[in-house]
Motif scaffolding. Sequence first.
Motif, PDB file in Angstrom:
ATOM      1  N   CYS A  99      23.190  10.276  14.759  1.00 31.94           N
ATOM      2  CA  CYS A  99      24.013  11.309  15.391  1.00 31.94           C
ATOM      3  C   CYS A  99      24.468  12.334  14.355  1.00 31.94           C
ATOM      4  O   CYS A  99      24.453  13.543  14.610  1.00 31.94           O
ATOM      5  N   VAL A 100      24.865  11.847  13.184  1.00 31.57           N
ATOM      6  CA  VAL A 100      25.286  12.742  12.107  1.00 31.57           C
ATOM      7  C   VAL A 100      24.134  13.655  11.703  1.00 31.57           C
ATOM      8  O   VAL A 100      24.307  14.877  11.529  1.00 31.57           O
ATOM      9  N   ASP A 101      22.940  13.090  11.572  1.00 32.64           N
ATOM     10  CA  ASP A 101      21.775  13.874  11.164  1.00 32.64           C
ATOM     11  C   ASP A 101      21.412  14.924  12.214  1.00 32.64           C
ATOM     12  O   ASP A 101      21.098  16.079  11.882  1.00 32.64           O
ATOM     13  N   LEU A 102      21.464  14.536  13.504  1.00 34.09           N
ATOM     14  CA  LEU A 102      21.137  15.482  14.569  1.00 34.09           C
ATOM     15  C   LEU A 102      22.162  16.612  14.624  1.00 34.09           C
ATOM     16  O   LEU A 102      21.802  17.787  14.821  1.00 34.09           O
ATOM     17  N   LEU A 103      23.438  16.266  14.465  1.00 32.45           N
ATOM     18  CA  LEU A 103      24.478  17.290  14.460  1.00 32.45           C
ATOM     19  C   LEU A 103      24.266  18.261  13.303  1.00 32.45           C
ATOM     20  O   LEU A 103      24.399  19.484  13.468  1.00 32.45           O
ATOM     21  N   GLN A 104      23.907  17.732  12.148  1.00 36.10           N
ATOM     22  CA  GLN A 104      23.675  18.591  10.984  1.00 36.10           C
ATOM     23  C   GLN A 104      22.493  19.522  11.210  1.00 36.10           C
ATOM     24  O   GLN A 104      22.542  20.718  10.872  1.00 36.10           O
ATOM     25  N   ARG A 105      21.414  18.994  11.789  1.00 37.25           N
ATOM     26  CA  ARG A 105      20.258  19.833  12.084  1.00 37.25           C
ATOM     27  C   ARG A 105      20.625  20.958  13.050  1.00 37.25           C
ATOM     28  O   ARG A 105      20.235  22.118  12.861  1.00 37.25           O
ATOM     29  N   ALA A 106      21.380  20.594  14.091  1.00 33.19           N
ATOM     30  CA  ALA A 106      21.777  21.609  15.077  1.00 33.19           C
ATOM     31  C   ALA A 106      22.690  22.653  14.443  1.00 33.19           C
ATOM     32  O   ALA A 106      22.560  23.852  14.720  1.00 33.19           O
ATOM     33  N   ARG A 107      23.598  22.208  13.577  1.00 34.44           N
ATOM     34  CA  ARG A 107      24.526  23.151  12.952  1.00 34.44           C
ATOM     35  C   ARG A 107      23.784  24.112  12.013  1.00 34.44           C
ATOM     36  O   ARG A 107      24.083  25.305  11.969  1.00 34.44           O
ATOM     37  N   VAL A 108      22.823  23.595  11.262  1.00 30.97           N
ATOM     38  CA  VAL A 108      22.029  24.453  10.381  1.00 30.97           C
ATOM     39  C   VAL A 108      21.264  25.492  11.209  1.00 30.97           C
ATOM     40  O   VAL A 108      21.204  26.680  10.858  1.00 30.97           O
ATOM     41  N   ALA A 109      20.682  25.055  12.330  1.00 32.70           N
ATOM     42  CA  ALA A 109      19.940  25.976  13.194  1.00 32.70           C
ATOM     43  C   ALA A 109      20.860  27.044  13.774  1.00 32.70           C
ATOM     44  O   ALA A 109      20.488  28.226  13.849  1.00 32.70           O
ATOM     45  N   PHE A 110      22.053  26.637  14.173  1.00 33.01           N
ATOM     46  CA  PHE A 110      22.988  27.606  14.735  1.00 33.01           C
ATOM     47  C   PHE A 110      23.428  28.616  13.681  1.00 33.01           C
ATOM     48  O   PHE A 110      23.457  29.830  13.927  1.00 33.01           O
TER      49      PHE A 110
ATOM     50  N   HIS B 254      19.171  18.263  21.404  1.00 31.35           N
ATOM     51  CA  HIS B 254      18.851  16.854  21.175  1.00 31.35           C
ATOM     52  C   HIS B 254      19.475  15.990  22.266  1.00 31.35           C
ATOM     53  O   HIS B 254      20.462  16.368  22.905  1.00 31.35           O
ATOM     54  N   VAL B 255      18.894  14.819  22.457  1.00 26.59           N
ATOM     55  CA  VAL B 255      19.440  13.799  23.361  1.00 26.59           C
ATOM     56  C   VAL B 255      19.764  12.568  22.532  1.00 26.59           C
ATOM     57  O   VAL B 255      18.923  12.106  21.751  1.00 26.59           O
ATOM     58  N   ILE B 256      20.962  12.042  22.696  1.00 27.03           N
ATOM     59  CA  ILE B 256      21.316  10.785  22.046  1.00 27.03           C
ATOM     60  C   ILE B 256      21.526   9.720  23.104  1.00 27.03           C
ATOM     61  O   ILE B 256      21.895  10.016  24.242  1.00 27.03           O
ATOM     62  N   LEU B 257      21.261   8.493  22.740  1.00 22.95           N
ATOM     63  CA  LEU B 257      21.441   7.353  23.637  1.00 22.95           C
ATOM     64  C   LEU B 257      22.561   6.494  23.065  1.00 22.95           C
ATOM     65  O   LEU B 257      22.327   5.606  22.256  1.00 22.95           O
ATOM     66  N   ALA B 258      23.773   6.817  23.474  1.00 19.88           N
ATOM     67  CA  ALA B 258      24.955   6.122  22.957  1.00 19.88           C
ATOM     68  C   ALA B 258      25.644   5.369  24.083  1.00 19.88           C
ATOM     69  O   ALA B 258      25.646   5.814  25.233  1.00 19.88           O
TER      70      ALA B 258
END
Length: 495
Positions: free
Chosen positions: A33-44, A193-197
């Motif tokens: 989740c941390v990695d996906l959030l970081q990727r999305a933030r960099v893209a934004f 992204h989709v997470i399964l939490a």
Amino acid sequence: MSSPPSPSPARWFKALRRTRLGEPCLKTYPQECVDLLQRARVAFQAGRTIKEGFRLAQLEAVVRMLEEHECDFVDALGRDLHKPRFETVVSELILVKNEALHAINNLKKWMQPLHVERNLSTTLDECLVVSEPLGVALIMGTWCSPVPTCLVPMVGAIAAGNCAIISPSECTAHTAELLHRLMPFYLDNECFHVILAGTNDLPQVVELHFDHVFFTGNREEGIRIAQSAAHTLTPVTLILGGKNPCYVDQNCDISTTAQRIAWARFHNAGQSLVAPDYILCHKDVKARLVQALKCCLMQFYGSDPRESRSFGRMVNLEIFNRTRDILWRSGKVAVGGQVIEAEKYIEVAESDPIMQQDIFGPVLPLLPVNNVDEAIAFINKQEKSLCVYAYSNNSTVISRVMSETSSGSFCSNDSVVQSLMVALPFSGVGASGMGSYHGRYSFDTFSHRKSCLLRGTRFECVTYLRYPPYEDRNLSLMTWASTLSQRSQGWCQIL
């Protein structure tokens, strides 16, 4: 505009094969989740989502995903909820497509700055309100409507220029898995992204500090989400369940009323945040309404609902047992009675357990009332609900229920449909949530409306009056100007 890489045909086929077979997906762990959030933030931060063309392409991809995989969604929701194809297409897929197409058709207009009326002091200036994206949004859906509660808010997030991470409910595992597998083939792989939490993991996910959190679900979970978001001052939108009252007046078309209430309560086996939770029925029409509801249930689902292809099932054993227990401890069953049928119409009293808890099942309590005053008083004694419904041919009665009660939404002589319209905001209030969405309201939810004043330096010969050292003469002039402006817009024009 950069688009996500197209997978090879072999990889594509493999993904679709796994989707059809319903292989279980692995849980998304905290570090992922941390990695996906970081990727999305960099893209934004790189401005990837800002351009209109990018947003339109992503919205069109959502529509394509739903159209090209309609059968897969029907299959997944059939596995999770025994949902009939008709209900899946109408109340899940078409709802999302309408939202996406509405956003596509109106995006240019929504993105344009709003020009504010000028006054004497801003004659040569520009006053604007600019909608800018918030950043990375977390969208958490609920199991009773797993596709629209994830994708309708996501449409708003995309239209507003955000990145988004969606978290489908673990209770509808096949639908969550399908979204997890399909979205990377349609939407930008860095921004969405989709997470399964699991439900218990969501508060920890929220604390990762998103720019907006959108949650649909029950009140207890919503409180935990809001508390977690408060730690990082993250704004939230909450669409929460509750007890949606439905008043049936003595002056109404009983046959039509019964059909519309029965459809709203029993579609998806009663698992809905917006269905009527109980009927406040005028005592003079109670017997006729009960009989009409019996006829409707027979017409809709036959003498044995277990054999009906139009009747769903409860999502899991926990929800089933909870509904069965409160049913057995409440009132007198008028229709149904066998828990394996999962079809109930029940006469209850105000103090019965079923009136103290949310109902996620095909159970419809009824309480008789003497008049509309008693119904309004009863509704106002409860927490504010997501929806209030009233059935009457008397416009005065409708007007009174609408104006003398408070709820997220109101509908007269029908149920549920007000929550499906893209032009109407859908929201909770008080205990039923906060914030709104659908159409332009979704765009606004995921936007910051920034005030902008574009000013030059030509009026310095006047604005010097505000500068120190402060003189009584300057104060007198500014007070005089303020007095004049109070008649129009109420602030000191000379500034």
